[in-house]
Design a protein around this motif. Structure first.
Motif, mmCIF file in Angstrom:
data_model
loop_
_atom_site.group_PDB
_atom_site.id
_atom_site.type_symbol
_atom_site.label_atom_id
_atom_site.label_comp_id
_atom_site.label_asym_id
_atom_site.label_seq_id
_atom_site.Cartn_x
_atom_site.Cartn_y
_atom_site.Cartn_z
ATOM 1 N N ARG A 117 -139.072 -9.825 -84.446
ATOM 2 C CA ARG A 117 -138.276 -10.849 -85.279
ATOM 3 C C ARG A 117 -137.191 -11.062 -84.887
ATOM 4 N NH1 ARG A 117 -137.531 -9.528 -91.365
ATOM 5 N NH2 ARG A 117 -136.350 -7.440 -90.755
ATOM 6 N N PRO A 118 -136.539 -12.202 -84.909
ATOM 7 C CA PRO A 118 -135.174 -12.424 -84.241
ATOM 8 C C PRO A 118 -134.149 -11.720 -84.904
ATOM 9 C CG PRO A 118 -136.328 -14.459 -85.052
ATOM 10 C CD PRO A 118 -137.195 -13.440 -85.542
ATOM 11 N N GLU A 122 -133.263 -10.026 -89.189
ATOM 12 C CA GLU A 122 -132.987 -8.676 -89.345
ATOM 13 C C GLU A 122 -131.529 -8.367 -90.134
ATOM 14 O OE1 GLU A 122 -134.017 -5.261 -87.418
ATOM 15 O OE2 GLU A 122 -135.932 -6.560 -87.536
ATOM 16 N N GLN A 160 -132.882 -14.955 -81.118
ATOM 17 C CA GLN A 160 -133.550 -14.224 -80.063
ATOM 18 C C GLN A 160 -134.210 -12.949 -80.593
ATOM 19 O OE1 GLN A 160 -130.445 -14.430 -77.024
ATOM 20 N NE2 GLN A 160 -131.864 -15.511 -75.850
ATOM 21 N N ARG A 161 -134.989 -12.202 -79.910
ATOM 22 C CA ARG A 161 -135.601 -11.084 -80.477
ATOM 23 C C ARG A 161 -134.994 -9.917 -79.549
ATOM 24 N NH1 ARG A 161 -139.378 -15.004 -80.914
ATOM 25 N NH2 ARG A 161 -140.442 -14.735 -82.946
ATOM 26 N N SER A 162 -135.026 -8.610 -80.028
ATOM 27 C CA SER A 162 -134.391 -7.599 -79.231
ATOM 28 C C SER A 162 -134.757 -7.286 -78.049
ATOM 29 C CB SER A 162 -134.520 -6.352 -80.071
ATOM 30 O OG SER A 162 -136.009 -6.130 -80.120
#
Length: 580
Positions: A117-118, A122, A160-162
Motif C-alpha cells: 500500500r502507498p 497507511e 509511493q510504497r515502502s
C-alpha cells in the motif's frame, strides 16, 4: 529511585507504571525480561529510557500499548494511561487505545509498513477510523504530516510504497502515521534510527513541538546525544531493571552507576581513528583468524587480483536514474567517482535519499549503473554478469540497514550463520556449530542465541547477527550500510572496535555509510559527502571534519547532535502541526 510526583491538583500522569514485571514462556519456566520497573510520564514531559539492546526497554514500552504478545506474563501494581487502569484490557479495548490515546513509533520501519500500500493510505487509516474529517481534509492532513517529518516532495511520496523509499524516508513515514491523531502520549522507539543529522533535527523539532503542546513522550534511544537534547529525565535499564534515573543533566553529567558511566565512555564522537571505545572489546577468535588467513593466502595465487598498489575498489562517473509514479525521472546518482585503497575506510555521508545506498548497491552489483563503471580487484565489476561475478562474490560482503529483511524468518541464527561460513558444508556439525558460536561471540552474543529466530531478537541483536554473517566468508571488502544504526552505544563500541581490529589484521577495506557523523568521523580515512546524488565534498576525514569547504557539509556538521551535559534541552524550531 525518585520519580517526579503528580500534583494533587494537576492533570493525571500521561502514563504511570508501578512494579512492572514481564516474562515470556510457560508459567513455571518463564524467562523474566522486565523486573520491578517504576516509571511515570507527565503531560509535556519527555522520559528517555536507555540501555543495551535486550535490556527490556522495548518490552516495557510495548506493555504500555498492549503489544507484549500472547506468550507474555505481565504483572504490575499499576499500569495507567491518563489515570485509567489498563491492566484488564481486552484485545478490543487495546485497539481503542492505540493511535487515539497512545502513538507508537516502531524501530523497524521496513517491516512496520505494508509493502503493498502507498504510505499515504497507511497514514490515512487512523484519520479515517478515528476522526470525522472529510476525505479532502484527510488528504491535506496527510500531506502536512509528511512535510512536518521532513519528507521531500510529499505530493510524490504519498503515492509511493515502502519498498520505493530509502530507510530514512520509511522511518519518517512511520513517525507521521504515529502522530496523525496527535495522541496525549507518544512512545518513540528509536525514532531517529537511520536518519541523517538534518532530518534528525527536524524530527527532534517535531517531537519537541509536541512536548511543548502537552504531549507526554516516552523516548527509547541508544543515541545519548539525542536523548540529552530532548529528554527531561533519563532512566537507565540494565538486564530488565532500572539502575539509575534522574534529570537528564544529572544522569549525563554526573552519572552515579558504573553502567551509565560505561555507556557514556563508549560514545565515538570526537574519538580519534584507531582508539578503543569499549572497555570489553570483542576480538576475532584464533580459529576464525586461521580461517581468514588461509583464504587470504589462497587469494594471492588468484590471477587478475591486481597489484597491491592498485585501489581495491574504484567508482568512475556513476549515474543512476529512476522513474517516478508520474513517469517523470529522478536522478538518484550523478557523476559519482571515488577510490578505496586496501586496508582503508571510505565513509559516505549525506541526507536520506542523497544516493548513498544506491552507490552501495551499484558497488555490490545489485543495481546496474546507467553510466559509469565499478572496478573491483582490478577488473570491471559492473560489466560482469552475476554468473561471472560468482567466483569473487565471497570477497565482497555487506551489512544492510534493515537486517530483518535480509534473513529467512524460518531459519535459526545457527542456520543463518552456518550458511555463510567458508567451506561450511565440508565441516562436521560439531565444528560448524563451534564456528558459529565463535562468530556470535565476536559480535557480543553467544551460544544462547543459536536456536533463536530473527523475529524473536531485538533490533540490535539482529544487526549483530548481520555483521557476524558478513564476517563469515572472510571478505576483502565489506559494504556497511548503517551497520551500527540499531545498536546501543556499548555494543556499537564493541562492533566498531572489532571492525577496526579486523581491518588491521587482514587489511580489510570498508565502504561505510552512516547518518551518525560521530561514527563516520571515528572510522573513516576518507570522506565522500553526497547531496542530491552528487559529490559536493571529498577528502581526508580529519580535514573534512575540521575545515569543511562546502556550505552543505558545514550545515551537516552544525546540525549534528553533541552529548549535552548541561541543563539546556532542545528548543523546537519547526511548527509541529495542529490537532485534527
Amino acid at each position: 529511585m525518585t520519580q517526579q510526583p503528580a500534583s494533587a491538583t494537576g492533570p493525571e500522569p500521561a502514563a504511570r507504571i508501578r512494579n512492572l514485571s514481564v516474562a515470556f514462556g510457560e508459567r513455571h519456566h518463564a524467562v523474566p525480561t522486565v523486573r520491578g520497573v517504576d516509571l511515570e510520564i507527565h503531560p509535556g514531559e519527555c522520559l528517555a529510557v536507555v540501555g543495551e539492546s535486550g535490556s527490556g526497554k522495548s518490552v516495557t514500552a510495548r506493555t504500555l500499548i498492549g503489544l507484549t504478545g500472547g506468550q507474555a506474563i505481565v504483572t504490575a501494581d499499576a499500569l495507567e494511561l491518563g489515570g485509567q487502569d489498563q491492566r484488564g484490557n481486552t484485545a478490543r479495548a487495546w485497539r481503542g487505545v492505540r493511535g487515539a490515546k497512545v502513538g507508537y513509533v516502531l524501530q523497524d520501519a521496513l517491516v512496520s509498513l505494508d509493502p503493498l500500500r502507498p504510505i499515504g493510505r497507511e497514514i490515512d487509516d487512523s484519520l479515517r477510523l478515528h476522526t470525522n474529517l472529510t476525505r479532502r481534509q484527510r488528504q491535506e492532513r496527510v500531506l502536512r504530516l509528511l512535510a512536518d517529518v521532513g519528507i521531500p516532495e510529499p505530493e510524490q511520496r504519498v503515492r509511493q510504497r515502502s519498498g520505493e523509499l530509502s530507510g530514512g524516508l520509511r522511518q519518517r513515514a512511520l513517525i507521521a502515521a504515529a502522530v496523525a491523531l496527535d495522541p496525549p502520549l507518544l512512545i518513540a522507539d528509536e525514532p531517529t534510527t537511520a536518519l541523517d543529522v538534518t532530518v534528525q533535527q527536524q524530527i527532534l523539532d517535531l517531537l519537541a513541538g509536541l512536548k511543548e503542546r502537552g504531549t507526554g513522550l516516552l523516548l527509547i534511544s541508544h543515541d545519548l546525544a539525542v536523548v540529552g537534547q530532548l529528554a527531561d529525565r533519563i532512566a537507565v535499564m540494565q538486564s530488565g531493571s532500572i539502575v539509575e534515573t534522574g534529570p537528564s543533566a544529572e544522569v549525563l553529567g554526573s552519572p552515579a552507576h558504573e553502567y551509565t558511566k560505561r555507556l557514556l565512555r563508549a560514545v565515538p564522537t570526537d574519538r580519534p581513528r584507531g582508539t578503543t571505545l569499549s572497555e570489553q572489546p570483542v576480538s576475532i577468535s584464533a580459529r576464525q583468524h586461521r580461517l581468514i588467513e588461509s583464504r587470504q593466502r589462497d587469494d594471492r595465487d588468484v590471477a587478475g587480483r591486481g597489484p597491491a598498489t592498485e585501489p581495491l575498489l574504484v567508482g568512475t562517473d556513476l549515474r543512476k536514474v529512476y522513474r517516478n509514479p508520474d513517469r517523470s525521472e529522478r536522478v538518484a546518482v550523478a557523476d559519482v567517482s571515488f577510490s578505496l585503497n586496501r586496508g582503508s575506510t571510505l565513509g559516505i555521508v549525506g541526507e536520506s535519499g542523497s544516493g548513498k545506498s544506491t552507490v552501495a548497491r551499484m558497488v555490490l552489483g545489485l543495481t546496474p549503473p546507467d553510466a559509469g563503471a565499478v572496478r573491483f580487484r582490478g577488473g570491471d565489476w559492473s560489466a560482469l554478469s552475476e554468473q561471472q561475478r560468482r567466483p569473487d562474490r565471497r570477497r565482497m560482503a555487506s551489512v544492510y540497514q534493515d537486517p530483518l529483511g535480509s534473513f529467512d524468518p524460518q531459519w535459526t541464527v545457527e542456520q543463518v550463520l552456518a550458511d555463510a561460513l567458508i567451506d561450511g558444508g565440508a565441516l562436521s556439525r560439531s565444528d560448524r556449530q563451534d564456528e558459529v558460536v565463535e562468530l556470535l561471540e565476536a559480535v557480543g552474543l553467544g551460544s544462547a542465541h543459536l536456536r533463536r529466530r530473527p523475529l524473536s531478537l531485538s533490533g540490535g541483536q539482529r544487526q549483530r547477527i548481520a555483521i557476524a554473517r558478513a564476517l563469515a566468508s572472510g571478505p576483502e571488502l565489506i559494504v556497511c550500510d548503517e551497520p551500527v544504526s540499531a545498536l546501543d552505544v556499548s555494543i556499537q563500541a564493541q562492533v566498531l572496535d572489532l571492525l577496526d581490529e579486523l581491518q588491521r589484521e587482514f587489511t580489510l577495506s570498508y565502504l561505510f555509510i552512516s547518518h551518525d557523523l560521530g561514527v563516520i568521523q571515528h572510522v573513516s580515512d576518507e570522506i565522500l559527502v553526497l547531496r542530491q546524488g552528487r559529490v559536493v565534498e571529498a577528502g581526508r576525514a580529519q580535514e573534512v571534519f575540521t575545515d569543511p569547504t562546502h556550505p552543505y557539509t558545514q550545515s551537516l556538521l552544525a546540525a549534528a547532535p553533541r552529548l549535552a551535559t548541561g541543563s539546556t534541552r532542545h528548543t523546537p524550531t519547526v511548527e509541529a502541526g495542529a490537532r485534527p
